[in-house]
Design a protein around this motif. Structure first.
Motif, PDB file in Angstrom:
ATOM      1  N   LEU A  88      -5.797  -7.350   7.768  1.00 36.87           N
ATOM      2  CA  LEU A  88      -6.230  -6.182   8.527  1.00 36.87           C
ATOM      3  C   LEU A  88      -7.130  -6.699   9.646  1.00 36.87           C
ATOM      4  O   LEU A  88      -8.220  -7.216   9.389  1.00 36.87           O
ATOM      5  CB  LEU A  88      -7.006  -5.201   7.639  1.00 36.87           C
ATOM      6  N   TYR A 131       0.854  -1.190   0.000  1.00 36.85           N
ATOM      7  CA  TYR A 131       0.000   0.000   0.000  1.00 36.85           C
ATOM      8  C   TYR A 131       0.887   1.236   0.000  1.00 36.85           C
ATOM      9  O   TYR A 131       1.803   1.351   0.818  1.00 36.85           O
ATOM     10  CB  TYR A 131      -0.904   0.058   1.235  1.00 36.85           C
ATOM     11  N   VAL A 160      -4.750   6.020  -2.878  1.00 37.91           N
ATOM     12  CA  VAL A 160      -4.145   4.831  -2.257  1.00 37.91           C
ATOM     13  C   VAL A 160      -3.773   3.876  -3.377  1.00 37.91           C
ATOM     14  O   VAL A 160      -4.642   3.397  -4.113  1.00 37.91           O
ATOM     15  CB  VAL A 160      -5.116   4.146  -1.280  1.00 37.91           C
ATOM     16  N   LEU A 203      -7.738   1.130   3.749  1.00 39.10           N
ATOM     17  CA  LEU A 203      -6.867   0.134   3.127  1.00 39.10           C
ATOM     18  C   LEU A 203      -7.674  -1.000   2.510  1.00 39.10           C
ATOM     19  O   LEU A 203      -7.255  -1.589   1.506  1.00 39.10           O
ATOM     20  CB  LEU A 203      -5.878  -0.419   4.158  1.00 39.10           C
ATOM     21  N   GLN A 249       4.062   4.401   3.358  1.00 36.70           N
ATOM     22  CA  GLN A 249       4.177   3.137   2.638  1.00 36.70           C
ATOM     23  C   GLN A 249       4.080   1.960   3.613  1.00 36.70           C
ATOM     24  O   GLN A 249       4.734   1.957   4.655  1.00 36.70           O
ATOM     25  CB  GLN A 249       5.513   3.050   1.888  1.00 36.70           C
ATOM     26  N   PHE A 250       3.243   0.988   3.266  1.00 32.96           N
ATOM     27  CA  PHE A 250       3.207  -0.292   3.969  1.00 32.96           C
ATOM     28  C   PHE A 250       3.892  -1.310   3.070  1.00 32.96           C
ATOM     29  O   PHE A 250       3.442  -1.549   1.942  1.00 32.96           O
ATOM     30  CB  PHE A 250       1.764  -0.730   4.243  1.00 32.96           C
ATOM     31  N   LEU A 279      -6.219  -9.631   0.113  1.00 27.53           N
ATOM     32  CA  LEU A 279      -6.569  -9.017   1.384  1.00 27.53           C
ATOM     33  C   LEU A 279      -7.571  -9.843   2.180  1.00 27.53           C
ATOM     34  O   LEU A 279      -8.484 -10.452   1.612  1.00 27.53           O
ATOM     35  CB  LEU A 279      -7.157  -7.619   1.128  1.00 27.53           C
ATOM     36  N   ARG A 326      -2.561   0.350  -4.468  1.00 26.00           N
ATOM     37  CA  ARG A 326      -2.589  -1.014  -3.924  1.00 26.00           C
ATOM     38  C   ARG A 326      -1.805  -1.941  -4.843  1.00 26.00           C
ATOM     39  O   ARG A 326      -1.985  -1.911  -6.064  1.00 26.00           O
ATOM     40  CB  ARG A 326      -4.037  -1.492  -3.812  1.00 26.00           C
ATOM     41  N   ASP A 378     -10.394  -0.614   1.045  1.00 25.12           N
ATOM     42  CA  ASP A 378     -11.098  -0.031  -0.108  1.00 25.12           C
ATOM     43  C   ASP A 378     -12.612   0.016   0.097  1.00 25.12           C
ATOM     44  O   ASP A 378     -13.379   0.009  -0.858  1.00 25.12           O
ATOM     45  CB  ASP A 378     -10.774  -0.814  -1.392  1.00 25.12           C
ATOM     46  N   LEU A 387      -8.222   1.300   8.567  1.00 27.03           N
ATOM     47  CA  LEU A 387      -8.331  -0.064   8.047  1.00 27.03           C
ATOM     48  C   LEU A 387      -9.331  -0.131   6.902  1.00 27.03           C
ATOM     49  O   LEU A 387      -9.101  -0.817   5.903  1.00 27.03           O
ATOM     50  CB  LEU A 387      -8.740  -1.029   9.161  1.00 27.03           C
ATOM     51  N   HIS A 417      -9.860  -8.873   5.725  1.00 27.41           N
ATOM     52  CA  HIS A 417     -10.167  -7.796   6.672  1.00 27.41           C
ATOM     53  C   HIS A 417     -11.146  -8.317   7.713  1.00 27.41           C
ATOM     54  O   HIS A 417     -12.286  -8.660   7.403  1.00 27.41           O
ATOM     55  CB  HIS A 417     -10.777  -6.598   5.923  1.00 27.41           C
ATOM     56  N   LEU A 424       0.224   5.251   0.357  1.00 24.96           N
ATOM     57  CA  LEU A 424      -0.700   6.358   0.565  1.00 24.96           C
ATOM     58  C   LEU A 424      -0.010   7.636   0.105  1.00 24.96           C
ATOM     59  O   LEU A 424       1.077   7.971   0.603  1.00 24.96           O
ATOM     60  CB  LEU A 424      -1.099   6.481   2.042  1.00 24.96           C
TER      61      LEU A 424
END
Length: 624
Positions: free
Chosen positions: A429, A282, A342, A331, A307-308, A350, A344, A333, A328, A352, A284
């Motif tokens: 997440l 990710y 963002v 991230l 940055q992740f 993902l 991706r 979406d 969260l 969550h 941002l």
């Protein structure tokens, strides 16, 4: 005379080893009760001894012409046969009617049941009694019973215990009926972690002996922990660069921490995560976000660039309402930023877990609900089945066949979390995943996440879980930034108490390329961590020099000799202590000997404490 011998036997189903290098034997006339957790390997051990399951490795030897009677949990009775055909076989009526033992078995197990009834028309309890009667009527050198008391009433259980105690056959029995174990067993085997621990006596003696072993182990562990704290404290007193520390004390500290579990293999996990995720997870870019939508509600992020990366394990901290869940959702979406974007990664997969759990089909079984996602999952280097993972998260045995509609809130949360993991994500997440989970389940979840490669972003008020699972923390402090916390939760609490923002900010226009792997920011006092460490080291060095300055050369030589003498005594006492612990473990069921050994151990421990105090005093005078 041994009837059965097991030599270095190992067996596993999937990645879980149920028996690991087990060696034991069953002697003629011996009566053994087998205990252990559900799914721990009791039935596997029984099947290996009986010869119905061939182990993965090792050797099982039966005495020549050994006659084994084995009652498994699932009887193989043909539904078309009658009770008479199964129990009595081809015996004529005058043959079995004239045998007192046969009549006794029929009376207590078959009772009023019609001998001509078909097995297919019987209830589960009647089938179980029929299979047990069939086994007991025959002559066997070794009788093996897996849960024989199921479907039996109190009177039948009492009769069965007396009947088995009066037979000359050897007996191995698995049962959860503790009274029955006490009534029939002369020895107890506990199947635990692939091993078979052996105890003399029935269930009551087993409990007492196990409690004594646990007490001895706890005393040894407490002693080890106390010594470890002393050693670590001593080793940290002076500058790390000093080499004058006695070799004995450094080696002792290393020995004390040798059995500590290893930390996560972070480098390997990050490498694996990078291979699966690529370089981008990710990004941002100049993101502004309000909790209630564009320009409404509290400001969460203000022109943030962050940055992740692959393999990041980040704990997100903040007060309630600070916007942690909003980050969260951004991230995931499910919300869009007011300003900015963002990015991706293309390989992101993902999962969550929100605080509002997705609806589960209440009519489906627990295992079916997980297996519809995936039947096997690779965690680190191990492959786990859905059933094995359910067991780790508290769904043991029959609990896997519960209807989802009958589950508690905590059970539903565990189930939803496992479903997410079974989808094999590479980004997790997790929003308050510990809600409604007990301590045992939390331990299992922590252990499971330790070996999980990928990017993890966690929101939790459970501090222990947060620090245990993540590698670094960031905070939402109300200034629109994500603030890196090198000091973790402690630093966050200090900042909250001071009411100031952390100096390490990663959202200004000048830090657009900053990642979570950036250089650690300054500490709360305005100095870097290295400054603080250097100051501490310098102070210790000055104190050491001052301590040694008042000693003459002769006094220092005498103190060195005394220090060496004390170290030799500590070595001897440590060896003596280890021998006593081993002797106590071997004599776990001999209470008289245990009392004597325990008194001796206490005396050795007292001597060791005294000598350690003397050693510390001499070391202080030397400034070591």
């Amino acid at each position: 005379m041994n009837l059965v011998n097991l030599e270095s036997v190992s067996h596993a189903y999937g990645p879980k080893p149920l028996l690991s290098d087990v060696s034991l034997g069953v002697e003629a006339g011996e009566r053994i009760g087998v205990v252990g957790r559900n799914g721990g390997g009791k039935t596997t051990l029984m099947s290996v001894i009986a010869g119905t399951v061939r182990p993965d490795s090792g050797r099982v030897t039966h005495n020549r012409s050994l006659r084994v009677g084995f009652l498994s949990q699932h009887d193989p009775l043909s539904p078309d046969d009658s009770v008479r055909e199964i129990v009595l076989g081809e015996l004529a009526e005058h043959e079995w009617a004239g045998d007192q033992q046969v009549r006794e078995i029929l009376s207590n197990l078959i009772g009023d049941l019609d001998l001509d009834a078909k097995v297919g028309d019987l209830s589960g309890g009647e089938r179980r009694r029929t299979a047990l009667a069939q086994l007991l009527i025959d002559d066997h050198d070794l009788i093996m019973l897996d849960e024989p008391t199921n479907h039996l009433d109190i009177e039948a259980i009492a009769w069965l215990a007396g009947h088995l105690s009066g037979r000359k056959s050897a007996l191995v029995v698995v049962t959860h009926d503790r009274w029955f174990l006490d009534a029939v067993s002369t020895r107890t085997w506990e199947v635990v972690d692939g091993r078979v621990e052996r105890y003399e006596g029935g269930y009551a003696a087993y409990v007492l002996a196990k409690a004594e072993r646990a007490r001895i182990a706890q005393a040894a562990e407490e002693r080890r922990q106390n010594l470890m704290r002393k050693e670590i404290a001593w080793l940290r007193r002076g500058p790390p660069a000093r080499t004058s520390k006695p070799k004995f004390r450094i080696e002792a500290a290393q020995a004390l921490i040798a059995n500590e579990p290893p930390a996560r293999e972070s480098v390997e996990l990050v490498r694996f995560a990078t291979a699966r995720l690529g370089k981008t997870v990710y990004d941002l870019e100049n993101v502004t976000l309000h909790a209630g939508g564009p320009d409404s509600g509290p400001l969460v992020l203000d022109r943030l660039t962050w940055q992740f990366g692959p393999g990041d394990r980040i704990g997100l901290i903040g007060v309630n309402g600070s916007g942690k869940s909003s980050v969260l959702r951004l991230l995931a979406d499910t919300v869009t930023p007011d300003v900015g974007r963002v990015v991706r990664g293309k390989t992101v997969r993902l999962a969550h877990l929100s605080q509002e759990l997705a609806e589960l089909d209440p009519a489906r079984r627990v295992l079916e609900t997980v297996e519809e996602v995936r039947k096997y999952l690779q965690v680190g280097k191990k492959e786990w089945s859905a059933s094995q993972l359910l067991e780790r998260l508290g769904f043991k045995g029959e609990a896997q066949w519960k209807v989802v509609g009958d589950l508690s809130g905590g059970e539903r949360r565990r189930l939803q979390l496992l479903r997410l993991l079974m989808d094999d994500p590479n980004v997790l997440l997790l929003d308050e995943p510990t809600n409604d989970l007990d301590i045992e389940t939390l331990n299992e979840l922590e252990d499971l996440l330790d070996g999980w490669p990928g990017t993890l972003i966690l929101v939790s008020h459970d501090r222990y879980f947060l620090e245990r699972v993540t590698d670094r923390c960031v905070a939402l402090l109300g200034d629109g930034k994500l603030s890196l916390l090198p000091g973790g939760v402690d630093e966050y609490l200090e900042r909250r108490a001071e009411g100031t923002a952390v100096t390490a900010r990663v959202g200004t226009p000048t830090t657009a390329s900053t990642t979570t792997g950036a250089t650690a920011p300054a500490t709360s006092g305005g100095r870097s961590a290295s400054d603080v460490s250097g100051t501490s080291s310098g102070s210790a060095a000055v104190a050491t020099d001052q301590a040694k300055a008042g000693l003459s050369a002769k006094e220092e030589r005498e103190l060195r000799k005394e220090l060496n003498r004390l170290e030799r005594q500590l070595d001897k006492l440590t060896d003596q202590e280890a021998r006593l612990h081993a002797a106590m473990a071997e004599a776990a069921s001999d209470y008289a000997k245990l009392g004597s050994l325990d008194a001796e151990l206490r005396e050795v421990a007292a001597q060791k404490d005294t000598i350690e105090a003397e050693w510390l005093e001499v070391a202080d005078r030397l400034g070591d």
